[in-house]
Each structure stands twice: as C-alpha cells, then as structure tokens.
Design a protein around this motif. Structure first.
Motif, PDB file in Angstrom:
ATOM      1  N   PHE A 126       2.846   0.532 -16.790  1.00 28.02           N
ATOM      2  CA  PHE A 126       3.676   1.552 -16.160  1.00 28.02           C
ATOM      3  C   PHE A 126       3.007   2.022 -14.875  1.00 28.02           C
ATOM      4  CE2 PHE A 126       4.456   1.557 -20.650  1.00 28.02           C
ATOM      5  CZ  PHE A 126       5.817   1.785 -20.795  1.00 28.02           C
ATOM      6  N   LEU A 127       3.800   2.160 -13.823  1.00 23.87           N
ATOM      7  CA  LEU A 127       3.318   2.725 -12.567  1.00 23.87           C
ATOM      8  C   LEU A 127       3.612   4.220 -12.612  1.00 23.87           C
ATOM      9  CD1 LEU A 127       2.082   1.967  -9.794  1.00 23.87           C
ATOM     10  CD2 LEU A 127       4.426   1.876  -8.910  1.00 23.87           C
ATOM     11  N   VAL A 128       2.546   5.008 -12.673  1.00 20.91           N
ATOM     12  CA  VAL A 128       2.669   6.436 -12.954  1.00 20.91           C
ATOM     13  C   VAL A 128       2.080   7.245 -11.799  1.00 20.91           C
ATOM     14  CG1 VAL A 128       2.024   8.267 -14.573  1.00 20.91           C
ATOM     15  CG2 VAL A 128       2.456   5.948 -15.419  1.00 20.91           C
ATOM     16  N   PRO A 129       2.757   8.308 -11.360  1.00 16.15           N
ATOM     17  CA  PRO A 129       2.150   9.183 -10.355  1.00 16.15           C
ATOM     18  C   PRO A 129       0.785   9.677 -10.832  1.00 16.15           C
ATOM     19  CG  PRO A 129       4.468   9.725 -10.627  1.00 16.15           C
ATOM     20  CD  PRO A 129       4.127   8.737 -11.706  1.00 16.15           C
ATOM     21  N   ARG A 130      -0.197   9.616  -9.952  1.00 14.53           N
ATOM     22  CA  ARG A 130      -1.564   9.963 -10.344  1.00 14.53           C
ATOM     23  C   ARG A 130      -1.629  11.346 -10.988  1.00 14.53           C
ATOM     24  NH1 ARG A 130      -6.857   8.701  -9.152  1.00 14.53           N
ATOM     25  NH2 ARG A 130      -6.166   6.863  -8.023  1.00 14.53           N
ATOM     26  N   GLY A 131      -0.909  12.299 -10.446  1.00 14.67           N
ATOM     27  CA  GLY A 131      -0.957  13.652 -10.973  1.00 14.67           C
ATOM     28  C   GLY A 131      -0.324  13.811 -12.339  1.00 14.67           C
ATOM     29  N   HIS A 132       0.434  12.806 -12.784  1.00 10.96           N
ATOM     30  CA  HIS A 132       1.105  12.875 -14.083  1.00 10.96           C
ATOM     31  C   HIS A 132       0.482  11.940 -15.115  1.00 10.96           C
ATOM     32  CE1 HIS A 132       5.025  14.189 -11.821  1.00 10.96           C
ATOM     33  NE2 HIS A 132       4.088  15.122 -11.823  1.00 10.96           N
ATOM     34  N   SER A 133      -0.635  11.312 -14.783  1.00  8.82           N
ATOM     35  CA  SER A 133      -1.184  10.297 -15.683  1.00  8.82           C
ATOM     36  C   SER A 133      -1.647  10.899 -17.009  1.00  8.82           C
ATOM     37  CB  SER A 133      -2.333   9.544 -15.009  1.00  8.82           C
ATOM     38  OG  SER A 133      -3.399  10.412 -14.684  1.00  8.82           O
ATOM     39  N   GLU A 134      -2.221  12.102 -16.984  1.00  5.20           N
ATOM     40  CA  GLU A 134      -2.665  12.723 -18.235  1.00  5.20           C
ATOM     41  C   GLU A 134      -1.472  13.100 -19.104  1.00  5.20           C
ATOM     42  OE1 GLU A 134      -5.633  12.979 -19.669  1.00  5.20           O
ATOM     43  OE2 GLU A 134      -6.252  11.688 -18.001  1.00  5.20           O
TER      44      GLU A 134
ATOM     45  N   LEU B 152       0.827  -1.202   0.000  1.00  5.79           N
ATOM     46  CA  LEU B 152       0.000   0.000   0.000  1.00  5.79           C
ATOM     47  C   LEU B 152       0.866   1.259   0.000  1.00  5.79           C
ATOM     48  CD1 LEU B 152      -2.758  -1.130   2.514  1.00  5.79           C
ATOM     49  CD2 LEU B 152      -3.086  -0.659   0.080  1.00  5.79           C
ATOM     50  N   LYS B 153       1.943   1.234   0.756  1.00  2.00           N
ATOM     51  CA  LYS B 153       2.856   2.382   0.780  1.00  2.00           C
ATOM     52  C   LYS B 153       3.488   2.594  -0.592  1.00  2.00           C
ATOM     53  CE  LYS B 153       6.933   4.220   3.158  1.00  2.00           C
ATOM     54  NZ  LYS B 153       7.949   3.977   4.232  1.00  2.00           N
ATOM     55  N   ASN B 154       3.860   1.498  -1.244  1.00  2.00           N
ATOM     56  CA  ASN B 154       4.506   1.581  -2.553  1.00  2.00           C
ATOM     57  C   ASN B 154       3.565   2.135  -3.621  1.00  2.00           C
ATOM     58  OD1 ASN B 154       6.778   0.910  -4.375  1.00  2.00           O
ATOM     59  ND2 ASN B 154       5.333  -0.565  -5.236  1.00  2.00           N
ATOM     60  N   LEU B 155       2.274   1.809  -3.517  1.00  7.54           N
ATOM     61  CA  LEU B 155       1.309   2.219  -4.535  1.00  7.54           C
ATOM     62  C   LEU B 155       0.679   3.578  -4.262  1.00  7.54           C
ATOM     63  CD1 LEU B 155      -0.638  -1.121  -5.149  1.00  7.54           C
ATOM     64  CD2 LEU B 155       1.334  -0.222  -6.392  1.00  7.54           C
ATOM     65  N   ASP B 156       0.896   4.124  -3.093  1.00  8.06           N
ATOM     66  CA  ASP B 156       0.231   5.368  -2.702  1.00  8.06           C
ATOM     67  C   ASP B 156       0.508   6.476  -3.721  1.00  8.06           C
ATOM     68  OD1 ASP B 156      -1.241   7.145  -1.256  1.00  8.06           O
ATOM     69  OD2 ASP B 156       0.256   7.468   0.313  1.00  8.06           O
ATOM     70  N   GLY B 157      -0.567   7.077  -4.227  1.00  9.56           N
ATOM     71  CA  GLY B 157      -0.433   8.191  -5.156  1.00  9.56           C
ATOM     72  C   GLY B 157      -0.134   7.798  -6.584  1.00  9.56           C
ATOM     73  N   HIS B 158      -0.294   6.516  -6.935  1.00  2.00           N
ATOM     74  CA  HIS B 158       0.039   6.049  -8.275  1.00  2.00           C
ATOM     75  C   HIS B 158      -1.142   5.341  -8.937  1.00  2.00           C
ATOM     76  CE1 HIS B 158       4.017   6.671  -6.524  1.00  2.00           C
ATOM     77  NE2 HIS B 158       4.500   6.700  -7.754  1.00  2.00           N
ATOM     78  N   VAL B 159      -1.098   5.299 -10.261  1.00  2.00           N
ATOM     79  CA  VAL B 159      -2.048   4.534 -11.059  1.00  2.00           C
ATOM     80  C   VAL B 159      -1.255   3.717 -12.071  1.00  2.00           C
ATOM     81  CG1 VAL B 159      -3.933   6.195 -10.822  1.00  2.00           C
ATOM     82  CG2 VAL B 159      -2.312   6.419 -12.731  1.00  2.00           C
TER      83      VAL B 159
END
Length: 252
Positions: free
Chosen positions: A198-206, A104-111
């Motif tokens: 790809f594991l991408v920061p949520r804020g950078h997905s677009e 959960l810590k590793n995935l926090d803030g990512h999509v």
C-alpha cells in the motif's frame, strides 16, 4: 561483486542533501556521495568488494533510503544495484530524467506498507468442523490408515487453510485499501495466500498500521496477517511495480 563500479542506492531530486552521519554498505561503511544531471541525482558509493546480502548491509541500504525520504521523495533501488562508472550513470539519468521526475512527484510524502496473509496454523479444529471434505478424508484415514490417505488428508487441510487465509486476507485488504493512495499486488511468496503493498501518506502510516493490526487481530483464527513498514516505495516505482533500472546498471 568484484568492487568495480558505483553502488546505486536511489534516485533523488537535485539538491538533496545526504543524511548527517549516514554511511553506505560494506565494512567499514562506504562513503556516500551525490552525483547528478539536470533536475535529478543519484546517491552512490564505490561498490564494495565481495558484497553479499548480509543483514548489516541490507539494513544499511534500507535505513539510508528511509533517512533520505525524511527530506524528500526517493526513487529506491533494490539492494545490489551497480553502475559501471559515473559517466554511464549520468547518461542514463539524463535519458530518464522526465520519467524519474514524474515518479518522484508521485511518491512525494508517501511510504510503502506491505501486508502478507498466511494460513493460521492453529485453526485446524475449525477447518475440520467447517470443511466436509476434510472431515471425510480424516475419517477415511482413520478407517484405513496409510501413506496415501495421510497425504490426501494433509493436502486437503493445507488447501483449506490457504483458502480461509485468502478469503480473510481479501476482507482485510478491502478495508485497508481506502486508507491508501494506491495498492500493488506483490510477487508470489511461498506460504503466503496474499502479498500486497500500500502507498500510504507518511503522516498516516502509524494510523494505517494500527488499523491493520486491529483487523489482523479480529481475524486471527482464519489468517495470520504480517505487516511490514513503513518501507521505501519499491512497489510503486516504474512499470509493473518494479523500480526503473537504467540499462547501464546491473545487480551484483
């Protein structure tokens, strides 16, 4: 699936609230609840009877995971995951608490964003112009037409298209990799030269999608790039890119 047990959608941190108005799989949508132990919890509902992988239920499952991810990290379960009962699920959660917290810590803030590379089917003329082996087989088929000649030509064309797609796809992936925190090769998919997540920061997905679409457009004569996401982070959970599944769970 016979309707017994608990349908498990995700593992989340303790205290995670359900999205307002959210429902589960089934018709009507199953009521959701959160059950937990220690610092982790699971989002569950009663397992519906005769559940099948219908579009409505697949979307309900995925939409819930994405809504949950808006408020915190989510360890997603694949569609159809069922625990026999609450006690069995809580026992397995307790046993896996440490590893689940780390995930959960590793995935926090990512999509997750998935990119597939398929052969560009409208590039036959370029394949013939560039590939000497294909040209020879085409000329042979013209001189002595027949079933075997057609099969050999078809196989050569398919191989050349796949090779062009793989080469162009790898070039796209090399340019996308620096934009992601992690990259995971997906399982083989029929017709795909490459399947990568790809594991991408949520804020950078677009931004990631826009970049991927631009790269795909620039190479469309060589490869058909398909982009899916943002998605739940299925490919970055557990060993070998597969979600960790408590031993007491089964897929319905």
């Amino acid at each position: 699936m016979d309707g017994d047990g608990l349908y498990v959608y995700a593992v989340v941190g303790d205290g995670t609230a359900l999205p307002e108005g959210a429902g589960g799989v089934g018709d009507p949508p199953a009521a959701l609840r959160v059950i937990g132990t220690g610092k982790i919890a699971a989002v569950v509902s009663d397992a519906p009877a005769r559940l099948r992988a219908r579009r409505r239920d697949l979307l309900a499952h995925q939409d819930l995971l994405m809504d949950l991810a808006d408020s915190g990290p989510v360890l997603p379960m694949r569609f159809g995951m069922v625990a026999p009962d609450e006690d069995a699920l809580l026992t397995q959660l307790a046993l896996a608490e440490r590893s689940h917290l780390a995930t959960l810590k590793n995935l926090d803030g990512h999509v997750e964003v998935n990119v597939k590379a398929l052969p560009a089917q409208d590039s036959l003329a370029e394949v013939v112009a560039e590939d000497a082996a294909v040209r020879r087989l085409r000329e042979a088929a013209r001189r002595r037409p027949g079933y075997e000649a057609s099969v050999r030509l078809g196989e050569a064309v398919a191989s050349a298209l796949a090779r062009r797609a793989a080469e162009a796809g790898k070039a796209v992936l090399r340019e996308l990799a620096p934009l992601a925190r992690a990259v995971a090769a997906g399982p083989d998919v029929q017709g795909c030269a490459l399947n990568t997540s790809f594991l991408v920061p949520r804020g950078h997905s677009e931004r990631f999608r826009t970049t991927a679409e631009g790269l795909a457009d620039a190479r469309r004569s060589h490869v058909d790039i398909r982009i899916a996401g943002p998605l739940p982070c299925y490919s970055f959970v557990g060993d070998a890119g597969a979600p960790r599944r408590p031993a007491a769970m089964t897929e319905g």
